[in-house]
Motif scaffolding. Sequence first.
Motif, PDB file in Angstrom:
ATOM      1  N   UNK A  61       0.800  -1.227   0.000  1.00 63.94           N
ATOM      2  CA  UNK A  61       0.000   0.000   0.000  1.00 63.94           C
ATOM      3  C   UNK A  61       0.832   1.275   0.000  1.00 63.94           C
ATOM      4  N   UNK A  62       2.133   1.173   0.207  1.00 69.77           N
ATOM      5  CA  UNK A  62       2.936   2.403   0.239  1.00 69.77           C
ATOM      6  C   UNK A  62       4.393   2.123  -0.098  1.00 69.77           C
ATOM      7  N   UNK A  63       4.991   3.061  -0.786  1.00 68.17           N
ATOM      8  CA  UNK A  63       6.446   3.089  -0.964  1.00 68.17           C
ATOM      9  C   UNK A  63       6.884   4.498  -0.578  1.00 68.17           C
ATOM     10  N   UNK A  64       7.249   4.617   0.681  1.00 68.17           N
ATOM     11  CA  UNK A  64       7.631   5.911   1.249  1.00 68.17           C
ATOM     12  C   UNK A  64       8.989   5.746   1.904  1.00 68.17           C
ATOM     13  N   UNK A  65       9.837   6.719   1.686  1.00 67.39           N
ATOM     14  CA  UNK A  65      11.143   6.764   2.342  1.00 67.39           C
ATOM     15  C   UNK A  65      11.115   7.941   3.308  1.00 67.39           C
ATOM     16  N   UNK A  66      11.467   7.665   4.554  1.00 63.05           N
ATOM     17  CA  UNK A  66      11.615   8.748   5.513  1.00 63.05           C
ATOM     18  C   UNK A  66      13.066   8.808   5.940  1.00 63.05           C
ATOM     19  N   UNK A  67      13.646   9.988   5.846  1.00 59.30           N
ATOM     20  CA  UNK A  67      14.977  10.179   6.403  1.00 59.30           C
ATOM     21  C   UNK A  67      14.835  11.104   7.602  1.00 59.30           C
ATOM     22  N   UNK A  79      18.858   8.408   9.780  1.00 54.72           N
ATOM     23  CA  UNK A  79      18.206   7.109   9.773  1.00 54.72           C
ATOM     24  C   UNK A  79      17.223   7.085   8.620  1.00 54.72           C
ATOM     25  N   UNK A  80      17.168   5.963   7.905  1.00 51.68           N
ATOM     26  CA  UNK A  80      16.211   5.795   6.819  1.00 51.68           C
ATOM     27  C   UNK A  80      15.191   4.732   7.202  1.00 51.68           C
ATOM     28  N   UNK A  81      13.924   5.022   6.917  1.00 53.19           N
ATOM     29  CA  UNK A  81      12.835   4.084   7.145  1.00 53.19           C
ATOM     30  C   UNK A  81      12.094   3.915   5.829  1.00 53.19           C
ATOM     31  N   UNK A  82      11.750   2.671   5.474  1.00 55.44           N
ATOM     32  CA  UNK A  82      11.018   2.445   4.219  1.00 55.44           C
ATOM     33  C   UNK A  82       9.941   1.376   4.364  1.00 55.44           C
ATOM     34  N   UNK A  83       9.476   1.164   5.580  1.00 50.37           N
ATOM     35  CA  UNK A  83       8.522   0.085   5.839  1.00 50.37           C
ATOM     36  C   UNK A  83       7.131   0.631   6.206  1.00 50.37           C
ATOM     37  N   UNK A  84       6.618   1.503   5.380  1.00 51.31           N
ATOM     38  CA  UNK A  84       5.334   2.156   5.667  1.00 51.31           C
ATOM     39  C   UNK A  84       4.173   1.467   4.981  1.00 51.31           C
ATOM     40  N   UNK A 102       3.839   1.021  12.184  1.00 50.39           N
ATOM     41  CA  UNK A 102       3.608   0.497  13.524  1.00 50.39           C
ATOM     42  C   UNK A 102       3.938  -0.990  13.587  1.00 50.39           C
ATOM     43  N   UNK A 103       4.725  -1.350  14.585  1.00 54.63           N
ATOM     44  CA  UNK A 103       5.124  -2.757  14.738  1.00 54.63           C
ATOM     45  C   UNK A 103       4.394  -3.446  15.883  1.00 54.63           C
ATOM     46  N   UNK A 104       3.300  -2.868  16.342  1.00 53.02           N
ATOM     47  CA  UNK A 104       2.553  -3.432  17.448  1.00 53.02           C
ATOM     48  C   UNK A 104       2.865  -2.776  18.776  1.00 53.02           C
ATOM     49  N   UNK A 105       4.006  -2.084  18.844  1.00 49.57           N
ATOM     50  CA  UNK A 105       4.404  -1.399  20.076  1.00 49.57           C
ATOM     51  C   UNK A 105       4.635   0.094  19.850  1.00 49.57           C
ATOM     52  N   UNK A 106       5.231   0.447  18.741  1.00 51.64           N
ATOM     53  CA  UNK A 106       5.420   1.861  18.433  1.00 51.64           C
ATOM     54  C   UNK A 106       5.399   2.030  16.922  1.00 51.64           C
ATOM     55  N   UNK A 107       5.172   3.247  16.508  1.00 50.34           N
ATOM     56  CA  UNK A 107       5.120   3.540  15.080  1.00 50.34           C
ATOM     57  C   UNK A 107       5.805   4.852  14.794  1.00 50.34           C
ATOM     58  N   UNK A 175      12.204  14.079   6.664  1.00 47.75           N
ATOM     59  CA  UNK A 175      11.763  14.212   5.279  1.00 47.75           C
ATOM     60  C   UNK A 175      11.046  12.918   4.916  1.00 47.75           C
ATOM     61  N   UNK A 176       9.778  13.055   4.569  1.00 48.89           N
ATOM     62  CA  UNK A 176       8.870  11.925   4.355  1.00 48.89           C
ATOM     63  C   UNK A 176       8.341  12.047   2.937  1.00 48.89           C
ATOM     64  N   UNK A 177       8.708  11.098   2.055  1.00 47.41           N
ATOM     65  CA  UNK A 177       8.365  11.270   0.639  1.00 47.41           C
ATOM     66  C   UNK A 177       8.049   9.931  -0.012  1.00 47.41           C
ATOM     67  N   UNK A 178       6.949   9.900  -0.803  1.00 46.68           N
ATOM     68  CA  UNK A 178       6.654   8.690  -1.547  1.00 46.68           C
ATOM     69  C   UNK A 178       5.208   8.587  -1.984  1.00 46.68           C
ATOM     70  N   UNK A 179       4.875   7.404  -2.509  1.00 51.21           N
ATOM     71  CA  UNK A 179       3.556   7.130  -3.082  1.00 51.21           C
ATOM     72  C   UNK A 179       2.793   6.154  -2.201  1.00 51.21           C
ATOM     73  N   UNK A 180       1.464   6.210  -2.288  1.00 48.97           N
ATOM     74  CA  UNK A 180       0.625   5.306  -1.531  1.00 48.97           C
ATOM     75  C   UNK A 180      -0.673   5.044  -2.266  1.00 48.97           C
ATOM     76  N   UNK A 181      -1.314   3.926  -1.910  1.00 45.01           N
ATOM     77  CA  UNK A 181      -2.614   3.566  -2.475  1.00 45.01           C
ATOM     78  C   UNK A 181      -3.343   2.686  -1.473  1.00 45.01           C
ATOM     79  N   UNK A 182      -4.635   2.784  -1.436  1.00 42.11           N
ATOM     80  CA  UNK A 182      -5.422   1.925  -0.560  1.00 42.11           C
ATOM     81  C   UNK A 182      -6.903   2.056  -0.901  1.00 42.11           C
TER      82      UNK A 182
END
Length: 185
Positions: A61-67, A79-84, A102-107, A175-182
């Motif tokens: 549902x998403x391809x977003x990169x956050x640095x 830090x880079x995050x890409x699991x949105x 969110x991993x069940x404990x924090x997001x 910086x939060x950037x990318x595409x999403x669909x749902x």
Amino acid sequence: MKLFLFFSGILLMVLSCQKELNFENFTVDTNLPDNDTIILLSKYPELKLYNSEIVESKTRTAHIIQSASYSDGFRKGTFLFDDYKCKAQYQNDTLTIKLNNNNGYFGNGILIKVFKNQFYIKDIDPKTLKSEEKFIKSKVFSQKLTLNSNKFNKNDSIYGFIDYKCSIDSLVDKHFKGYFKTIIQ
């Protein structure tokens, strides 16, 4: 006179809330469903971020990169995050889009509220307990939201692009950037 002062006070309150939440107009691009990244999302399975998670979508549902860049005067890093993942809900006249990992404990993500061709973004506070949702104040540098439509209904597909830059505190820039669909719930 009292009536005038009353309505003037309400108007000032509404305008100050709009300024604090950084309302902006979003753009509409009806061609978003044909974007290469959006098409690729349909070719991959949705992420499963923790073992007991019930995955709601068959496709990504998403391809977003956050640095997240930090500097405390002595150390610097990114830090880079890409699991949105993306979820959307339409209630009354407001579309709510949650982009979170969110991993069940924090997001770590954002909540976008869309209504009357405008939007604002709230940053999700990662320091929460299980199943809790809190937000953290941020200073917005820039924000851009593009959606495939400005008319929303439950069970419709929504496609979007986000480019959001902010400062979480004096140490961390995001910086939060990318595409999403749902599918809108």
